[in-house]
Scaffold this active site. Structure first.
Site, PDB file in Angstrom:
ATOM      1  CB  ILE A  16      19.226  22.272  22.895  1.00  0.00           C
ATOM      2  CG1 ILE A  16      19.496  21.718  24.297  1.00  0.00           C
ATOM      3  CG2 ILE A  16      17.942  21.666  22.324  1.00  0.00           C
ATOM      4  CD1 ILE A  16      18.511  22.172  25.369  1.00  0.00           C
TER       5      ILE A  16
ATOM      6  CG  ASP B  31      23.151  31.429  17.671  1.00  0.00           C
ATOM      7  OD1 ASP B  31      23.530  32.375  18.386  1.00  0.00           O
ATOM      8  OD2 ASP B  31      22.918  30.295  18.115  1.00  0.00           O
TER       9      ASP B  31
ATOM     10  CG  ASP C 296      20.649  40.867  19.510  1.00  0.00           C
ATOM     11  OD1 ASP C 296      19.988  40.091  20.233  1.00  0.00           O
ATOM     12  OD2 ASP C 296      21.322  41.804  19.970  1.00  0.00           O
TER      13      ASP C 296
ATOM     14  CE1 TYR D  60      16.724  29.846  31.107  1.00  0.00           C
ATOM     15  CE2 TYR D  60      16.031  28.369  32.874  1.00  0.00           C
ATOM     16  CZ  TYR D  60      16.427  28.565  31.566  1.00  0.00           C
ATOM     17  OH  TYR D  60      16.514  27.491  30.704  1.00  0.00           O
TER      18      TYR D  60
HETATM   19  N1  LIG Z   1      21.001  23.437  29.069  1.00  0.00           N
HETATM   20  C1  LIG Z   1      19.989  23.191  29.894  1.00  0.00           C
HETATM   21  O1  LIG Z   1      20.149  22.541  30.939  1.00  0.00           O
HETATM   22  C2  LIG Z   1      18.604  23.684  29.569  1.00  0.00           C
HETATM   23  C3  LIG Z   1      17.544  23.235  30.352  1.00  0.00           C
HETATM   24  C4  LIG Z   1      16.262  23.666  30.081  1.00  0.00           C
HETATM   25  C5  LIG Z   1      16.039  24.537  29.031  1.00  0.00           C
HETATM   26  N2  LIG Z   1      17.099  24.966  28.284  1.00  0.00           N
HETATM   27  C6  LIG Z   1      16.797  25.889  27.186  1.00  0.00           C
HETATM   28  O2  LIG Z   1      17.277  25.349  25.979  1.00  0.00           O
HETATM   29  C7  LIG Z   1      17.563  26.397  25.068  1.00  0.00           C
HETATM   30  C8  LIG Z   1      18.945  26.201  24.483  1.00  0.00           C
HETATM   31  O3  LIG Z   1      19.879  26.272  25.544  1.00  0.00           O
HETATM   32  P1  LIG Z   1      21.309  25.574  25.476  1.00  0.00           P
HETATM   33  O4  LIG Z   1      21.475  24.863  26.753  1.00  0.00           O
HETATM   34  O5  LIG Z   1      21.469  24.870  24.196  1.00  0.00           O
HETATM   35  O6  LIG Z   1      22.228  26.896  25.566  1.00  0.00           O
HETATM   36  P2  LIG Z   1      23.457  27.396  24.707  1.00  0.00           P
HETATM   37  O7  LIG Z   1      23.965  28.567  25.462  1.00  0.00           O
HETATM   38  O8  LIG Z   1      24.381  26.284  24.398  1.00  0.00           O
HETATM   39  O9  LIG Z   1      22.775  27.862  23.346  1.00  0.00           O
HETATM   40  C9  LIG Z   1      21.916  28.966  23.277  1.00  0.00           C
HETATM   41  C10 LIG Z   1      22.076  29.626  21.921  1.00  0.00           C
HETATM   42  O10 LIG Z   1      21.167  30.753  21.880  1.00  0.00           O
HETATM   43  C11 LIG Z   1      21.845  31.815  21.237  1.00  0.00           C
HETATM   44  N3  LIG Z   1      21.341  33.124  21.629  1.00  0.00           N
HETATM   45  C12 LIG Z   1      21.440  33.705  22.858  1.00  0.00           C
HETATM   46  N4  LIG Z   1      21.007  34.957  22.803  1.00  0.00           N
HETATM   47  C13 LIG Z   1      20.625  35.183  21.515  1.00  0.00           C
HETATM   48  C14 LIG Z   1      20.117  36.326  20.837  1.00  0.00           C
HETATM   49  N5  LIG Z   1      19.962  37.503  21.456  1.00  0.00           N
HETATM   50  N6  LIG Z   1      19.833  36.213  19.512  1.00  0.00           N
HETATM   51  C15 LIG Z   1      20.045  35.042  18.861  1.00  0.00           C
HETATM   52  N7  LIG Z   1      20.538  33.928  19.459  1.00  0.00           N
HETATM   53  C16 LIG Z   1      20.830  34.020  20.768  1.00  0.00           C
HETATM   54  C17 LIG Z   1      23.297  31.673  21.705  1.00  0.00           C
HETATM   55  O11 LIG Z   1      24.204  32.396  20.866  1.00  0.00           O
HETATM   56  C18 LIG Z   1      23.497  30.180  21.680  1.00  0.00           C
HETATM   57  O12 LIG Z   1      24.012  29.732  20.446  1.00  0.00           O
HETATM   58  C19 LIG Z   1      17.377  27.699  25.856  1.00  0.00           C
HETATM   59  O13 LIG Z   1      16.119  28.247  25.561  1.00  0.00           O
HETATM   60  C20 LIG Z   1      17.448  27.237  27.289  1.00  0.00           C
HETATM   61  O14 LIG Z   1      16.763  28.106  28.162  1.00  0.00           O
HETATM   62  C21 LIG Z   1      18.369  24.562  28.509  1.00  0.00           C
END
Ligand SMILES: NC(=O)c1ccc[n+]([C@@H]2O[C@H](COP(=O)([O-])OP(=O)(O)OC[C@H]3O[C@@H](n4cnc5c(N)ncnc54)[C@H](O)[C@@H]3O)[C@@H](O)[C@H]2O)c1
Length: 260
Positions: free
Chosen positions: A14, A33, A42, A154
């Site tokens: 996202i 990131d 981090d 979560y």
């Molecule tokens: N994918 C889904 O279905 C979904 C649904 C509801 C909410 N979300 C939320 O959307 C957001 C993005 O999720 P996504 O699906 O794009 O996941 P993703 O895993 O594709 O991306 C998450 C990003 O966060 C970064 N990240 C993780 N830990 C980190 C840290 N310690 N420091 C800096 N960066 C860090 C990762 O490196 C990654 O690039 C999250 O908050 C997730 O909880 C996702």
């Protein structure tokens, strides 16, 4: 002058889709990131959170227009608490002073429809209190059974995050300073985070039984990106403390007319 936005979690899913959308629209984006970003930090550690603010101040020249706190983890482990709640809050609060010079300052966080699922009251209370050491300890206990209590971690982070937005948005720091603060709550989005859960038709069907998405099913990340971009645009002048469900109908199905 083009808007300057900061996006955490910009390397994937996202966050990445949001970065690409804003850049296509001519905005300047400072991605944050663990890798593949303008600012590598981090968010699970106090040092990383401090480094994020310092680096963004330097790269931006001390003035930004919008913050998108997107970074997150969905593993049944304490790290999910550190990133999803404390990392998100630290990003938003740490970058808030840099919004002061903007004509249309905005901030948004990514919560989840998972906030409607079972959560752990004790962990939610510790998060709400901002007690990171105790919250990490509680998550450690929950993580001992990854497939049962571990699953509560979560959802608990997202309950506490939605609550944090509700409590903060109307205060002097945010609404009083002319900064709309809101959240989005996505349903199932096809990103690396969910890839293992939606690999096969059978997996998709069983997930959609828990997360019903009658409107168009599982979504691509651009769907969430467009909503985030609007919430943080100059057009959004009056949304305050809203948790906007972009979930194909999960919230409407699960909560019905108990909220609106
Ligand atoms: N994918 C889904 O279905 C979904 C649904 C509801 C909410 N979300 C939320 O959307 C957001 C993005 O999720 P996504 O699906 O794009 O996941 P993703 O895993 O594709 O991306 C998450 C990003 O966060 C970064 N990240 C993780 N830990 C980190 C840290 N310690 N420091 C800096 N960066 C860090 C990762 O490196 C990654 O690039 C999250 O908050 C997730 O909880 C996702």
């Amino acid at each position: 002058m083009p808007r300057t936005s900061v996006i955490t979690g910009a390397a994937s899913g996202i966050g990445k889709a949001t970065k690409e959308l804003l850049e296509q629209r001519g905005e300047r984006v400072i991605g944050v990131d663990l890798h593949d970003a303008e600012v590598v930090a981090d968010l699970s550690t106090a040092e990383g959170r401090g480094a994020l603010v310092d680096a963004v101040r330097e790269v931006s020249g001390g003035r930004i227009d919008a913050v998108y706190a997107v970074a997150g983890l969905a593993i049944p482990a304490p790290a999910t608490v550190a990133v999803n709640f404390f990392g998100t809050v630290a990003s938003i609060e740490g970058l808030r002073p840099l919004l002061a010079g903007s004509e249309a300052p905005r901030a948004v966080v990514v919560s989840s429809m998972a906030a409607l699922m079972a959560s752990d009251d004790e962990l939610v209370a510790l998060l709400t209190d901002g007690d990171e050491p105790a919250a990490m300890d509680r998550a450690q206990v929950l993580a001992k059974e990854p497939s049962t209590t571990g699953q509560l971690i979560y959802a608990s982070t997202k309950v506490a995050l939605s609550r944090w937005v509700r409590r903060k948005a109307a205060t002097a720091e945010w609404a009083g300073a002319g900064i709309p603060l809101n959240a989005v709550a996505p349903g199932v989005i096809a990103t690396p985070m969910t890839a293992d859960l939606i690999d096969t038709e059978q997996e998709r069907e069983s997930l959609l039984k828990v997360v019903p998405m009658p409107l168009n099913g599982i979504a691509e990340p651009i769907v969430v990106a467009r909503l985030l971009a609007w919430l943080n645009s100059a057009e959004n002048t009056h949304l305050c403390g809203q948790i906007v469900y972009v979930d194909g109908g999960s919230d409407a199905v699960l909560r019905g007319d108990s909220v609106w």
